[in-house]
Design a protein around this motif. Structure first.
Motif, mmCIF file in Angstrom:
data_model
loop_
_atom_site.group_PDB
_atom_site.id
_atom_site.type_symbol
_atom_site.label_atom_id
_atom_site.label_comp_id
_atom_site.label_asym_id
_atom_site.label_seq_id
_atom_site.Cartn_x
_atom_site.Cartn_y
_atom_site.Cartn_z
ATOM 1 N N GLU A 33 -3.551 -16.964 -8.171
ATOM 2 C CA GLU A 33 -3.960 -15.604 -8.512
ATOM 3 C C GLU A 33 -3.198 -15.090 -9.735
ATOM 4 N N PHE A 34 -3.865 -14.257 -10.497
ATOM 5 C CA PHE A 34 -3.221 -13.507 -11.590
ATOM 6 C C PHE A 34 -3.275 -12.048 -11.157
ATOM 7 N N VAL A 35 -2.109 -11.525 -10.757
ATOM 8 C CA VAL A 35 -2.020 -10.190 -10.176
ATOM 9 C C VAL A 35 -1.328 -9.255 -11.156
ATOM 10 N N ALA A 36 -1.925 -8.094 -11.379
ATOM 11 C CA ALA A 36 -1.290 -7.050 -12.182
ATOM 12 C C ALA A 36 -0.803 -5.947 -11.259
ATOM 13 N N LEU A 37 0.445 -5.543 -11.447
ATOM 14 C CA LEU A 37 1.028 -4.399 -10.746
ATOM 15 C C LEU A 37 1.013 -3.225 -11.706
ATOM 16 N N VAL A 38 0.268 -2.188 -11.363
ATOM 17 C CA VAL A 38 0.057 -1.064 -12.264
ATOM 18 C C VAL A 38 0.502 0.225 -11.576
ATOM 19 N N GLY A 39 0.999 1.151 -12.359
ATOM 20 C CA GLY A 39 1.349 2.460 -11.830
ATOM 21 C C GLY A 39 2.091 3.263 -12.862
ATOM 22 N N ALA A 40 2.236 4.550 -12.597
ATOM 23 C CA ALA A 40 2.983 5.421 -13.492
ATOM 24 C C ALA A 40 4.458 5.052 -13.481
ATOM 25 N N SER A 41 5.207 5.532 -14.466
ATOM 26 C CA SER A 41 6.657 5.321 -14.486
ATOM 27 C C SER A 41 7.258 5.872 -13.192
ATOM 28 N N GLY A 42 8.145 5.077 -12.590
ATOM 29 C CA GLY A 42 8.780 5.497 -11.346
ATOM 30 C C GLY A 42 7.992 5.199 -10.095
ATOM 31 N N ALA A 188 -2.058 -24.001 -13.937
ATOM 32 C CA ALA A 188 -2.280 -23.698 -12.516
ATOM 33 C C ALA A 188 -1.153 -22.836 -11.948
ATOM 34 N N LEU A 189 -0.821 -21.779 -12.667
ATOM 35 C CA LEU A 189 0.256 -20.884 -12.257
ATOM 36 C C LEU A 189 -0.250 -19.816 -11.291
ATOM 37 N N THR A 190 0.681 -19.235 -10.562
ATOM 38 C CA THR A 190 0.473 -17.948 -9.910
ATOM 39 C C THR A 190 1.252 -16.948 -10.757
ATOM 40 N N ARG A 207 -6.738 -9.660 -9.901
ATOM 41 C CA ARG A 207 -6.469 -8.722 -8.802
ATOM 42 C C ARG A 207 -5.511 -7.665 -9.320
ATOM 43 N N VAL A 208 -5.792 -6.410 -9.033
ATOM 44 C CA VAL A 208 -4.968 -5.309 -9.526
ATOM 45 C C VAL A 208 -4.404 -4.534 -8.332
ATOM 46 N N LEU A 209 -3.077 -4.418 -8.298
ATOM 47 C CA LEU A 209 -2.390 -3.624 -7.289
ATOM 48 C C LEU A 209 -1.888 -2.351 -7.947
ATOM 49 N N VAL A 210 -2.238 -1.212 -7.397
ATOM 50 C CA VAL A 210 -1.799 0.076 -7.939
ATOM 51 C C VAL A 210 -0.709 0.627 -7.040
ATOM 52 N N MET A 211 0.437 0.989 -7.637
ATOM 53 C CA MET A 211 1.548 1.549 -6.884
ATOM 54 C C MET A 211 1.702 3.027 -7.180
ATOM 55 N N ASP A 212 2.120 3.757 -6.146
ATOM 56 C CA ASP A 212 2.409 5.177 -6.287
ATOM 57 C C ASP A 212 3.426 5.546 -5.211
ATOM 58 N N GLY A 213 4.526 6.144 -5.620
ATOM 59 C CA GLY A 213 5.541 6.541 -4.651
ATOM 60 C C GLY A 213 6.106 5.394 -3.845
ATOM 61 N N GLY A 214 6.207 4.217 -4.461
ATOM 62 C CA GLY A 214 6.786 3.069 -3.781
ATOM 63 C C GLY A 214 5.831 2.310 -2.878
ATOM 64 N N LYS A 215 4.575 2.740 -2.790
ATOM 65 C CA LYS A 215 3.600 2.099 -1.919
ATOM 66 C C LYS A 215 2.448 1.499 -2.734
ATOM 67 N N ILE A 216 1.798 0.499 -2.165
ATOM 68 C CA ILE A 216 0.558 -0.020 -2.739
ATOM 69 C C ILE A 216 -0.572 0.881 -2.262
ATOM 70 N N VAL A 217 -1.207 1.576 -3.191
ATOM 71 C CA VAL A 217 -2.268 2.511 -2.806
ATOM 72 C C VAL A 217 -3.659 1.966 -3.134
#
Length: 257
Positions: A33-42, A188-190, A207-217
């Motif tokens: 998988e190629f996963v992006a972790l996205v979210g505002a600063s903090g 063949a990386l993850t 796959r895109v993971l969105v974080m907010d307040g320390g949680k995956i939302v």
């Protein structure tokens, strides 16, 4: 048969005083998988990424890499298995490009020969002759390509990237993003990439993971986010490139009128 996860977060938490930087995150990332972790600063995205190679030590939960609790592995052995691309590139200015690329294996008691260093440079679309240069002689984009080559020197299965393209101009940023995506497929990386740029996440990740307040939302494929899924926080982030694309399209129509 479903393959075992390459990476798992099991109720991972990290506090800084009263602040929950990462708040009980549980998720699995499959090999390839190629996963992006996205979210505002903090939002906690860089903190979560750093728990994988123990640059940040969780105070709750576990991180498992290929089924092993990373807390049980010797730190040097763990980091030898992972490729890590730093936000600020992090090249040693007094070492040549070749010496920078070889630093990880050297610390593990191994030696990278000139042919292997040349191969790594060619993988990131740099001339092998650059191995003899010092980092100050390179452009920002070239230095970041060296950072990617260094991360791949130990032949890792997992590549971690923390805002890898943030300081680059748009053209260089797009070109290096394409290079990383091609390497992800060819080797063949993850890959797990932290970025604040939703357009970059949508274009590069599967796959895109969105974080907010320390949680995956939100945890969605790019096409699902573009179709309106993922919730309010995710759609607020998607709205930025969508609005920019709309305005550019309007300008094009007005120019052609």
């Amino acid at each position: 048969m479903t393959p075992a996860p390459a990476l798992e977060f099991d109720r991972v938490g990290r506090r800084y005083g009263a602040i929950r930087a990462v708040d009980g995150v549980s998720l699995s990332i499959a090999p390839g998988e190629f996963v992006a972790l996205v979210g505002a600063s903090g939002s906690g995205k860089s903190t979560l990424l750093k728990t994988v190679n123990r640059l940040v030590v969780p105070d709750a939960g576990r991180v498992l890499y290929e089924g092993e609790d990373t807390a049980s592995l010797p730190l040097a052995a763990l980091r030898r298995k992972l490729g890590y691309v730093f936000q600020g590139i992090g090249l040693f200015p007094h070492l040549t490009v070749g010496e920078n690329i070889a630093i990880g294996p050297r610390l593990a008691g191994e030696r990278l020969g000139r042919e292997r260093i040349a191969q790594l440079l060619e993988r990131v679309e740099l001339e092998p002759g650059m191995a003899a240069r010092l980092p100050e002689a390179l452009s920002g984009g070239q230095r970041q390509r060296v950072g990617v080559a260094r991360a791949l020197a130990g032949e890792p299965h997992l590549l971690l990237m923390d805002e890898p393209f943030g300081a680059l101009d748009p053209v260089t940023r797009a070109a290096l993003g394409n290079t990383v995506r091609e390497l992800h497929e060819r080797l063949a990386l993850t890959t797990v990439m932290v970025t604040h740029d939703m357009a970059e996440a949508l274009l590069l990740a599967s796959r895109v993971l969105v974080m907010d307040g320390g949680k995956i939302v939100a945890d969605e494929a790019p096409h699902a986010l573009l179709a309106g899924r993922g919730g309010a926080v995710a759609q607020e982030l998607v709205a930025v490139p969508r609005d920019q694309a709309g305005r550019l399209a309007q300008m094009t129509r007005e120019g052609a009128a």
